[in-house]
Design a protein around this motif. Structure first.
Motif, PDB file in Angstrom:
ATOM      1  N   LYS A 191       0.833  -1.198   0.000  1.00  0.00           N
ATOM      2  CA  LYS A 191       0.000   0.000   0.000  1.00  0.00           C
ATOM      3  C   LYS A 191       0.865   1.245   0.000  1.00  0.00           C
ATOM      4  N   THR A 192       2.062   1.134   0.568  1.00  0.00           N
ATOM      5  CA  THR A 192       2.946   2.276   0.726  1.00  0.00           C
ATOM      6  C   THR A 192       3.746   2.505  -0.542  1.00  0.00           C
ATOM      7  N   PRO A 193       3.683   3.720  -1.085  1.00  0.00           N
ATOM      8  CA  PRO A 193       4.459   3.991  -2.293  1.00  0.00           C
ATOM      9  C   PRO A 193       5.922   4.285  -1.980  1.00  0.00           C
ATOM     10  N   TRP A 194       6.664   4.482  -3.047  1.00  0.00           N
ATOM     11  CA  TRP A 194       8.070   4.854  -2.975  1.00  0.00           C
ATOM     12  C   TRP A 194       8.890   3.767  -2.298  1.00  0.00           C
ATOM     13  N   ASN A 195       9.902   4.123  -1.526  1.00  0.00           N
ATOM     14  CA  ASN A 195      10.825   3.139  -0.960  1.00  0.00           C
ATOM     15  C   ASN A 195      10.227   2.443   0.258  1.00  0.00           C
ATOM     16  N   LEU A 196      10.681   1.219   0.462  1.00  0.00           N
ATOM     17  CA  LEU A 196      10.223   0.407   1.584  1.00  0.00           C
ATOM     18  C   LEU A 196      11.380   0.161   2.544  1.00  0.00           C
ATOM     19  N   ARG A 197      11.040  -0.163   3.795  1.00  0.00           N
ATOM     20  CA  ARG A 197      12.079  -0.522   4.767  1.00  0.00           C
ATOM     21  C   ARG A 197      12.568  -1.940   4.554  1.00  0.00           C
ATOM     22  N   ASP A 198      11.653  -2.806   4.167  1.00  0.00           N
ATOM     23  CA  ASP A 198      11.987  -4.217   4.022  1.00  0.00           C
ATOM     24  C   ASP A 198      11.296  -4.750   2.775  1.00  0.00           C
ATOM     25  N   TYR A 199      12.073  -5.103   1.788  1.00  0.00           N
ATOM     26  CA  TYR A 199      11.509  -5.584   0.536  1.00  0.00           C
ATOM     27  C   TYR A 199      11.288  -7.083   0.527  1.00  0.00           C
ATOM     28  N   THR A 200      11.838  -7.772   1.533  1.00  0.00           N
ATOM     29  CA  THR A 200      11.881  -9.224   1.453  1.00  0.00           C
ATOM     30  C   THR A 200      10.861  -9.946   2.325  1.00  0.00           C
ATOM     31  N   HIS A 201      10.158  -9.207   3.181  1.00  0.00           N
ATOM     32  CA  HIS A 201       9.210  -9.889   4.067  1.00  0.00           C
ATOM     33  C   HIS A 201       7.801  -9.743   3.538  1.00  0.00           C
ATOM     34  N   SER A 202       7.036 -10.810   3.665  1.00  0.00           N
ATOM     35  CA  SER A 202       5.679 -10.807   3.134  1.00  0.00           C
ATOM     36  C   SER A 202       4.789  -9.777   3.819  1.00  0.00           C
ATOM     37  N   ARG A 203       5.080  -9.427   5.079  1.00  0.00           N
ATOM     38  CA  ARG A 203       4.240  -8.472   5.803  1.00  0.00           C
ATOM     39  C   ARG A 203       4.298  -7.079   5.182  1.00  0.00           C
ATOM     40  N   THR A 204       5.326  -6.827   4.372  1.00  0.00           N
ATOM     41  CA  THR A 204       5.456  -5.537   3.710  1.00  0.00           C
ATOM     42  C   THR A 204       4.374  -5.329   2.660  1.00  0.00           C
ATOM     43  N   TYR A 205       3.859  -6.422   2.129  1.00  0.00           N
ATOM     44  CA  TYR A 205       2.966  -6.372   0.974  1.00  0.00           C
ATOM     45  C   TYR A 205       1.516  -6.574   1.380  1.00  0.00           C
ATOM     46  N   ASP A 206       0.640  -5.814   0.734  1.00  0.00           N
ATOM     47  CA  ASP A 206      -0.769  -5.803   1.107  1.00  0.00           C
ATOM     48  C   ASP A 206      -1.670  -6.448   0.056  1.00  0.00           C
ATOM     49  N   TYR A 207      -1.233  -6.444  -1.173  1.00  0.00           N
ATOM     50  CA  TYR A 207      -2.041  -6.988  -2.262  1.00  0.00           C
ATOM     51  C   TYR A 207      -1.295  -8.169  -2.881  1.00  0.00           C
ATOM     52  N   TRP A 208      -2.063  -9.206  -3.153  1.00  0.00           N
ATOM     53  CA  TRP A 208      -1.488 -10.443  -3.679  1.00  0.00           C
ATOM     54  C   TRP A 208      -2.316 -10.948  -4.851  1.00  0.00           C
ATOM     55  N   GLY A 209      -1.609 -11.538  -5.807  1.00  0.00           N
ATOM     56  CA  GLY A 209      -2.313 -12.190  -6.895  1.00  0.00           C
ATOM     57  C   GLY A 209      -2.767 -13.574  -6.478  1.00  0.00           C
ATOM     58  N   GLN A 210      -3.398 -14.263  -7.406  1.00  0.00           N
ATOM     59  CA  GLN A 210      -3.928 -15.595  -7.111  1.00  0.00           C
ATOM     60  C   GLN A 210      -2.868 -16.679  -7.251  1.00  0.00           C
ATOM     61  N   GLY A 211      -1.756 -16.335  -7.865  1.00  0.00           N
ATOM     62  CA  GLY A 211      -0.656 -17.282  -8.010  1.00  0.00           C
ATOM     63  C   GLY A 211      -0.671 -18.012  -9.341  1.00  0.00           C
ATOM     64  N   THR A 212       0.506 -18.433  -9.755  1.00  0.00           N
ATOM     65  CA  THR A 212       0.651 -19.241 -10.967  1.00  0.00           C
ATOM     66  C   THR A 212       1.600 -20.397 -10.653  1.00  0.00           C
ATOM     67  N   GLN A 213       1.224 -21.589 -11.093  1.00  0.00           N
ATOM     68  CA  GLN A 213       1.986 -22.789 -10.761  1.00  0.00           C
ATOM     69  C   GLN A 213       3.185 -22.934 -11.687  1.00  0.00           C
ATOM     70  N   VAL A 214       4.327 -23.181 -11.096  1.00  0.00           N
ATOM     71  CA  VAL A 214       5.548 -23.518 -11.840  1.00  0.00           C
ATOM     72  C   VAL A 214       5.992 -24.903 -11.383  1.00  0.00           C
ATOM     73  N   THR A 215       6.110 -25.802 -12.335  1.00  0.00           N
ATOM     74  CA  THR A 215       6.539 -27.154 -12.034  1.00  0.00           C
ATOM     75  C   THR A 215       7.761 -27.481 -12.870  1.00  0.00           C
ATOM     76  N   VAL A 216       8.827 -27.857 -12.202  1.00  0.00           N
ATOM     77  CA  VAL A 216      10.078 -28.181 -12.885  1.00  0.00           C
ATOM     78  C   VAL A 216      10.315 -29.680 -12.743  1.00  0.00           C
ATOM     79  N   SER A 217      10.393 -30.348 -13.864  1.00  0.00           N
ATOM     80  CA  SER A 217      10.610 -31.798 -13.850  1.00  0.00           C
ATOM     81  C   SER A 217      12.095 -32.088 -14.038  1.00  0.00           C
ATOM     82  N   SER A 218      12.564 -33.078 -13.313  1.00  0.00           N
ATOM     83  CA  SER A 218      13.997 -33.420 -13.385  1.00  0.00           C
ATOM     84  C   SER A 218      14.208 -34.661 -14.217  1.00  0.00           C
TER      85      SER A 218
END
Length: 127
Positions: free
Chosen positions: A100-127
């Motif tokens: 929700k907060t524009p411009w620079n953030l204090r912590d870019y790596t923690h999920s609590r920093t972010y307020d809006y999320w997409g529904q997700g997309t599946q990535v499957t890597v076969s070995s």
């Protein structure tokens, strides 16, 4: 309110590449940092990459450094995650996130920093 829609996931062989896209609507994202997270089955959601509002700085989890690249196209209100040399451990649902907060953030790596999320997309890597 911001809506985020991810796309580009799929099934790929180890060593292959995918490019994920995150299209935002409801507001411009040009003044907001953006992030990518992922969640594998049975594991907690983890940080993958983030980009500052200007695009001038990027942040990566150690596990993806040198293989993944985050970028943004503010004219298209879209953020990308280029994933190269994919490994089995990259298999997860990938989520795009915006604060929700524009411009620079204090912590870019923690999920609590972010307020809006997409529904997700599946990535499957076969070995």
């Amino acid at each position: 309110q911001v809506q985020l829609v991810e796309s580009g996931g799929g099934l790929v062989q180890a060593g292959g590449s995918l490019r994920l896209s995150c299209a935002a609507s409801g507001r411009t994202v040009s003044t907001y940092a953006m992030g990518w997270f992922r969640q594998a089955p049975g594991k907690e959601r983890e940080f993958v990459a983030a980009v500052t509002w200007s695009g001038g700085s990027t942040f990566y989890a150690d596990s993806v450094k040198g293989r993944f690249t985050i970028s943004r196209d503010n004219a298209k209100n879209t953020v990308y995650l280029q994933m190269n040399n994919l490994k089995g451990e990259d298999t997860a649902v990938y989520y795009c996130a915006a604060p929700k907060t524009p411009w620079n953030l204090r912590d870019y790596t923690h999920s609590r920093t972010y307020d809006y999320w997409g529904q997700g997309t599946q990535v499957t890597v076969s070995s």
